[in-house]
Design a protein around this motif. Sequence first.
Motif: not given
Lengths: 226, 193
Positions: B4-9, B14-16, B24-29
């Motif tokens: 599973i790629n990190e974004d999807e994880a 986050a959805l949970n 972390k997702l925001v930080k990536r982009y």
Amino acid sequence: MSCPKTQHVMLEYFSDDLAPLMREEMEKHLASCAECNQELESLLMTKSSLEAWQEQRVPHWDRGVELFSREHRTSKTGNASWDIWQWIPTAASFAMLCVLLLNVNFSTTEQGFSISFNSGANAQSDVTEMLASFEGAQQLEMNQAIERMEDRQDGNNLRMMQAMLEQNQQATAENLEQIYAYFEQQRILDLQDMRVGYQQLVDSDYETIRSLQQLASFVSFQDDVR
Amino acid sequence: MALINEDEALIAAALNGSAFAWEKLVKRYESRVYNQGLRLMGNPADAMDLCQEVFLGVYRNLHRFRGDAKFSSWLFRIAHNKSVDLNRRKRLMMVQAKPWSQEEDDGLDMYPAATGFEPDEKLDQSQANTQVMTMLAQLPMDQRLIVELKIYQSLTFEEIADMQDISTNTAKTRFYTALKKLKVVSEKDHVLP
Ligand SMILES: [Zn+2]
């Protein structure tokens, strides 16, 4: 002096997928045509000065974490409170707008302009009334759009309103309506953008995106203006 | 089982309800979005506005995101649309705020706030970036966008055409026109004492 092939050659040069034969031909022309050669050189220089961009650090911001935590807390208590919560930024902006307008009018009254807004309790009830009818109208729409709702950033709205008000010292009821209509229009546009953008992604139907057509016509409209 | 790629994880977490995963997702982009904002909008305040709107849009639609498109492509498509939208709003605001200065339509194509950076903002901005921003400020939004997508996001003309619903040829021509215009601009810069 001018080579008729320059534009064609440049477009070919920057192509992503030029057939080897055509590339060979283009390179041959470049080797023999001083003018195209010079044009290319200066375009490449321009390109490399653009590429000199250095990634800049993002100023500190909360990354929406507060919103995230708040919503994940409220979502457990059901949709009802969330429904109302979503409107708070817009409603607050609107109330703020009313207050600003009334203030502006009040101060001009002191300077001798005759303006019909009343002060004190009446002004307050005006705001309440406007807010109530505003919320009523929104409530109807919200029931249909709730899933796709994207709330506007109230800080943004406030700044825009203040900028407009500074320019429009004689704020009138029409101004208020105009400004409100403008926000409403922007909000609906945003909703459409997001909705269409999403459906398009889901269907992987990259060609028919409405918002991009709107974008394209907007862009070509800009072309026309120029 | 595929990795599973990190974004999807992160999206799944986050959805949970994991605020940590969301951050972390925001930080990536965020850096890429913010820098895009700087180049397209021309000033830090508008770049930050763009950043916030893009991630708000991502957040609002995250539950609709499906793995059949790459998350980054999805995000940058949102960023693209938001840039156009924010630019349009700023311009509308300028027109509404100053109805008497409509003759200066040259200025309407410029960044709304390109004229002045605050001194402290200028400090952490390299000279190269200031030059790039000055150059890009000369371009109308449609050309600026093509330059952004081609040079900074390294999209192919086909991808750009697809994103903007124009033909590949139009995309190529627009890119060439932009470079040519900037060429003239940078030549002018060199002539100046
Ligand atoms: Zn030639």
